[in-house]
Structure formats: structure tokens, C-alpha cells
Design a protein around this motif. Structure first.
Motif, PDB file in Angstrom:
ATOM      1  N   GLY A   1       0.810  -1.215   0.000  1.00 51.27           N
ATOM      2  CA  GLY A   1       0.000   0.000   0.000  1.00 51.27           C
ATOM      3  C   GLY A   1       0.836   1.254   0.000  1.00 51.27           C
ATOM      4  N   VAL A   2       1.989   1.225  -0.674  1.00 49.40           N
ATOM      5  CA  VAL A   2       2.923   2.336  -0.612  1.00 49.40           C
ATOM      6  C   VAL A   2       2.567   3.397  -1.636  1.00 49.40           C
ATOM      7  CG1 VAL A   2       4.783   0.894   0.266  1.00 49.40           C
ATOM      8  CG2 VAL A   2       4.492   1.146  -2.198  1.00 49.40           C
ATOM      9  N   SER A   3       3.218   4.540  -1.515  1.00 52.35           N
ATOM     10  CA  SER A   3       3.027   5.647  -2.438  1.00 52.35           C
ATOM     11  C   SER A   3       3.704   5.345  -3.769  1.00 52.35           C
ATOM     12  CB  SER A   3       3.605   6.929  -1.830  1.00 52.35           C
ATOM     13  OG  SER A   3       5.007   6.789  -1.634  1.00 52.35           O
ATOM     14  N   PRO A   4       3.409   6.112  -4.815  1.00 50.20           N
ATOM     15  CA  PRO A   4       4.083   5.887  -6.108  1.00 50.20           C
ATOM     16  C   PRO A   4       5.601   5.994  -6.031  1.00 50.20           C
ATOM     17  CG  PRO A   4       2.138   7.250  -6.411  1.00 50.20           C
ATOM     18  CD  PRO A   4       2.311   7.093  -4.934  1.00 50.20           C
ATOM     19  N   ALA A   5       6.114   6.905  -5.199  1.00 50.24           N
ATOM     20  CA  ALA A   5       7.572   7.043  -5.077  1.00 50.24           C
ATOM     21  C   ALA A   5       8.183   5.787  -4.463  1.00 50.24           C
ATOM     22  CB  ALA A   5       7.906   8.265  -4.236  1.00 50.24           C
ATOM     23  N   ALA A   6       7.556   5.271  -3.405  1.00 45.62           N
ATOM     24  CA  ALA A   6       8.058   4.043  -2.801  1.00 45.62           C
ATOM     25  C   ALA A   6       7.864   2.855  -3.724  1.00 45.62           C
ATOM     26  CB  ALA A   6       7.368   3.800  -1.465  1.00 45.62           C
ATOM     27  N   GLY A   7       6.746   2.852  -4.473  1.00 46.35           N
ATOM     28  CA  GLY A   7       6.539   1.792  -5.449  1.00 46.35           C
ATOM     29  C   GLY A   7       7.600   1.782  -6.525  1.00 46.35           C
ATOM     30  N   ALA A   8       8.091   2.960  -6.900  1.00 42.95           N
ATOM     31  CA  ALA A   8       9.160   3.027  -7.897  1.00 42.95           C
ATOM     32  C   ALA A   8      10.444   2.415  -7.361  1.00 42.95           C
ATOM     33  CB  ALA A   8       9.400   4.482  -8.297  1.00 42.95           C
ATOM     34  N   GLU A   9      10.710   2.561  -6.054  1.00 44.18           N
ATOM     35  CA  GLU A   9      11.893   1.935  -5.460  1.00 44.18           C
ATOM     36  C   GLU A   9      11.778   0.414  -5.493  1.00 44.18           C
ATOM     37  OE1 GLU A   9      14.570   3.424  -4.643  1.00 44.18           O
ATOM     38  OE2 GLU A   9      13.811   5.466  -4.932  1.00 44.18           O
ATOM     39  N   ILE A  10      10.571  -0.084  -5.253  1.00 41.62           N
ATOM     40  CA  ILE A  10      10.369  -1.533  -5.324  1.00 41.62           C
ATOM     41  C   ILE A  10      10.528  -2.018  -6.761  1.00 41.62           C
ATOM     42  CG2 ILE A  10       8.676  -3.378  -4.966  1.00 41.62           C
ATOM     43  CD1 ILE A  10       7.548  -1.798  -2.664  1.00 41.62           C
ATOM     44  N   GLN A  11      10.040  -1.245  -7.709  1.00 38.14           N
ATOM     45  CA  GLN A  11      10.218  -1.606  -9.110  1.00 38.14           C
ATOM     46  C   GLN A  11      11.695  -1.651  -9.475  1.00 38.14           C
ATOM     47  OE1 GLN A  11       8.139  -2.563 -11.408  1.00 38.14           O
ATOM     48  NE2 GLN A  11       6.093  -2.020 -10.646  1.00 38.14           N
ATOM     49  N   ARG A  12      12.485  -0.733  -8.963  1.00 41.91           N
ATOM     50  CA  ARG A  12      13.917  -0.749  -9.251  1.00 41.91           C
ATOM     51  C   ARG A  12      14.612  -1.932  -8.590  1.00 41.91           C
ATOM     52  NH1 ARG A  12      13.491   5.026  -9.439  1.00 41.91           N
ATOM     53  NH2 ARG A  12      13.617   5.212  -7.168  1.00 41.91           N
ATOM     54  N   LEU A  13      14.098  -2.342  -7.423  1.00 43.36           N
ATOM     55  CA  LEU A  13      14.695  -3.486  -6.743  1.00 43.36           C
ATOM     56  C   LEU A  13      14.508  -4.761  -7.555  1.00 43.36           C
ATOM     57  CD1 LEU A  13      16.092  -4.471  -4.130  1.00 43.36           C
ATOM     58  CD2 LEU A  13      13.818  -4.879  -3.181  1.00 43.36           C
ATOM     59  N   PHE A  14      13.359  -4.872  -8.223  1.00 42.61           N
ATOM     60  CA  PHE A  14      13.094  -6.015  -9.097  1.00 42.61           C
ATOM     61  C   PHE A  14      13.044  -5.521 -10.541  1.00 42.61           C
ATOM     62  CE2 PHE A  14      11.050  -6.759  -5.001  1.00 42.61           C
ATOM     63  CZ  PHE A  14      11.638  -7.946  -4.629  1.00 42.61           C
ATOM     64  N   ALA A  15      14.120  -4.878 -10.964  1.00 41.09           N
ATOM     65  CA  ALA A  15      14.120  -4.203 -12.260  1.00 41.09           C
ATOM     66  C   ALA A  15      14.093  -5.172 -13.418  1.00 41.09           C
ATOM     67  CB  ALA A  15      15.352  -3.308 -12.381  1.00 41.09           C
ATOM     68  N   LEU A  16      14.700  -6.349 -13.275  1.00 36.96           N
ATOM     69  CA  LEU A  16      14.787  -7.297 -14.389  1.00 36.96           C
ATOM     70  C   LEU A  16      14.217  -8.658 -13.994  1.00 36.96           C
ATOM     71  CD1 LEU A  16      18.407  -6.484 -15.588  1.00 36.96           C
ATOM     72  CD2 LEU A  16      16.262  -5.668 -16.581  1.00 36.96           C
ATOM     73  N   PRO A  17      12.959  -8.709 -13.534  1.00 37.19           N
ATOM     74  CA  PRO A  17      12.417  -9.998 -13.129  1.00 37.19           C
ATOM     75  C   PRO A  17      12.143 -10.909 -14.306  1.00 37.19           C
ATOM     76  CG  PRO A  17      10.695  -8.351 -13.053  1.00 37.19           C
ATOM     77  CD  PRO A  17      11.959  -7.635 -13.412  1.00 37.19           C
ATOM     78  N   GLY A  18      11.973 -10.355 -15.496  1.00 35.63           N
ATOM     79  CA  GLY A  18      11.672 -11.192 -16.645  1.00 35.63           C
ATOM     80  C   GLY A  18      12.782 -12.151 -17.003  1.00 35.63           C
ATOM     81  N   GLN A  19      14.036 -11.856 -16.606  1.00 32.80           N
ATOM     82  CA  GLN A  19      15.142 -12.739 -16.891  1.00 32.80           C
ATOM     83  C   GLN A  19      15.124 -13.986 -16.021  1.00 32.80           C
ATOM     84  OE1 GLN A  19      18.760 -10.540 -16.538  1.00 32.80           O
ATOM     85  NE2 GLN A  19      18.351  -9.226 -18.315  1.00 32.80           N
ATOM     86  N   ALA A  20      14.382 -13.952 -14.909  1.00 33.05           N
ATOM     87  CA  ALA A  20      14.380 -15.090 -13.997  1.00 33.05           C
ATOM     88  C   ALA A  20      13.842 -16.336 -14.671  1.00 33.05           C
ATOM     89  CB  ALA A  20      13.538 -14.755 -12.746  1.00 33.05           C
ATOM     90  N   TRP A  21      12.821 -16.177 -15.523  1.00 35.04           N
ATOM     91  CA  TRP A  21      12.229 -17.343 -16.178  1.00 35.04           C
ATOM     92  C   TRP A  21      13.195 -17.976 -17.172  1.00 35.04           C
ATOM     93  CZ3 TRP A  21       8.346 -20.363 -15.122  1.00 35.04           C
ATOM     94  CH2 TRP A  21       7.859 -21.217 -16.105  1.00 35.04           C
TER      95      TRP A  21
END
Length: 282
Positions: A75-95
Motif C-alpha cells: 500500500g505504498v506511495s508511487p515514489a516508494a513503489g518506484a523503489e520496489i520496481q527498481r529493486l526487481f528491475a529485471l524480473p523477466g530474466q528469472a524465467w
């Protein structure tokens, strides 16, 4: 008026004495709530999070569903959500990079998740540990859990209409209701487990509000101070909160069930029954 107040205080004192005596209530300290929540968070971060990253990486949108779901769950703000997105910036490579052995290893370690949850539920209801041959329940539970989280990750229901949010809460309640029944091996009736499932979902909703007020600014500040590691610390704290809610919700359900059962019991008549034999020695 004074007599009524004295009667109310008397009832309150009786209730407190009953709680302290522990005649019908389960002690929180017996559950080891904090220790179990720490173990829940550790297993979640080491096993369930990587497993979900791999599963959601198969999403046609490029696997960004997990980071979006995590931001919505916090339930975070857009700014905090952007930090989470950067933390998992390349999840598509996991598959593409995860091997079958690695996926199987994650699944095996993920089964300990169900074992931990089952142990907590058994402590709440004062039940003996389940038999070792009932481990198939952990496999089934883990599969359903991953499926539920995957559907919520790719649909992002919290950003949809209130009707979708209601459906999500209903599905979550049914899931925790079924989870208790499955992991306890059917040793507790459905009716006794429902209050715990409802309390768990209410607690998760409250945790989401708390995350919005506390964890969201923490992510933004920790990202500046500690970098991605600061975001990881907040996520780990959030997982600890989920553990507290999951085990605490089951405990609250047990307390409510015992209290409602006590109130529905007929009052005992202290007078002897007319048909009871009379003791001649008296």
C-alpha cells in the motif's frame, strides 16, 4: 445506579481473573508469536519471494506483476513503489535463467512454509503434531498459495473497483479458512475456524493501512540512505508483520470461538436433581 456500576466492575474483574487464570483462553506467550513471525518472514523472503518472482516472470507483460503486487500489498506511495520496481528491475530474466533444478529446490524449501504454518495452527488449538505421511498437505497448500498470489499479482485488484477489492477479501478469507482446515488435518470443525480466517483478513487490511502510513515513507528514506538494501529491510519488516497477522489472527479466532462457546453453554443448576439418589451417609 451505584449497584449497577458495582455489578459492571465485578463482571470486569471476573473476566480479567478468568483471562489471567487461563482457564478458557490460550496464552499468547505459549504461541511464541514473535519467534514464529520471524521464522515466517525468513522463509518467505528466502523461498516464497524467489519462487513468486520466477512464476510471475512467465507473465506476458514481462514479469512485472510481482513488483506491482508487492507495491500494492504494501500500500505504498508511487515514489516508494518506484523503489520496489527498481529493486526487481529485471524480473523477466528469472524465467529464462532459472533451471529446473533451481525451481525444484525452491519448491522443496517452500514446503517448509506449510510446515511452519501448520505448527503454529497446532499450537493455537493445542493439538499434537501431524504425522509425517501427511506432508502431501504442504504440497497442495503451497500450490494453491502460489496460484492465489499469482492471480493477484497479474490482476492488481487493489487498483480496480471496490467490487474487485471485495472479491479479493472474500477469496483471502476462504483461503485462510481452508488453509487451517487442511493443515490441521480436519481435526477442528469448519465453524470453529471461520473466526480466525475473518480475523486474519481484517488484520491484513489493517497492516496495509499501517504500511501506507509507516513503511511507505521508510522505503523512500531508506532508499536514499542505504540504497536497495534499505528497501529490502522494509520488505522484511512487512513480512514479519504478515507473520504476526497470520498467527495472531488464528489465535484471535480461537479466543472468539472459546468465548462464544462459553456463552452459549447452559447455566448449571446448583440444586440437586429431584431424581438423584440421596446419600444416606449425609
Amino acid at each position: 445506579m451505584a449497584a449497577g456500576r458495582l455489578l459492571s466492575f465485578g463482571r470486569l474483574g471476573s473476566t480479567l481473573r478468568r483471562v489471567r487464570a487461563g482457564r478458557r483462553w490460550v496464552h499468547v506467550r505459549d504461541l511464541d508469536l514473535w519467534q514464529r513471525s520471524l521464522g515466517f518472514a525468513a522463509l518467505g523472503f528466502l523461498t516464497l519471494v524467489p519462487l513468486l518472482i520466477v512464476v510471475t516472470a512467465a507473465d506476458a507483460r514481462g514479469g512485472h506483476g510481482f513488483a506491482q503486487w508487492l507495491a500494492d500489498g504494501l500500500g505504498v506511495s508511487p515514489a516508494a513503489g518506484a523503489e520496489i520496481q527498481r529493486l526487481f528491475a529485471l524480473p523477466g530474466q528469472a524465467w529464462r535463467t532459472t533451471t529446473a533444478f533451481g525451481l525444484a529446490l525452491l519448491a522443496v524449501f517452500g514446503l517448509s512454509f506449510g510446515t511452519t504454518l501448520q505448527s503454529g495452527y497446532e499450537r493455537v488449538w493445542n493439538l499434537a503434531p501431524g504425522r509425517w505421511w501427511a506432508s502431501w498437505r504442504h504440497v497442495l497448500w503451497l500450490g494453491v498459495l502460489v496460484g492465489v498470489l499469482y492471480v493477484s499479482a497479474i490482476s492488481s485488484p487493489w487498483r480496480e473497483s471496490p467490487a474487485r477489492g471485495f472479491v479479493t477479501v472474500a477469496i483471502g478469507t476462504l483461503f485462510f479458512w481452508w488453509s487451517q482446515r487442511l493443515l490441521l488435518g480436519g481435526r477442528v470443525p469448519w465453524s470453529a475456524l471461520l473466526p480466525g480466517a475473518v480475523a486474519t483478513m481484517i488484520g491484513l487490511l489493517g497492516l496495509r493501512i499501517f504500511s501506507r502510513l509507516v513503511f511507505s515513507p521508510l522505503i523512500a528514506s531508506n532508499a536514499v540512505t542505504y540504497g536497495p538494501f534499505g528497501t529490502v529491510l522494509v520488505i522484511q519488516s512487512w513480512l514479519v508483520g504478515i507473520g504476526v497477522v497470520v498467527f495472531g489472527g488464528a489465535l484471535v479466532g480461537r479466543l472468539l470461538h472459546d468465548e462464544l462457546g462459553r456463552r452459549t453453554l447452559p447455566a448449571e443448576d446448583p440444586r440437586p436433581s429431584p431424581s438423584a439418589p440421596v446419600d444416606p451417609g449425609r
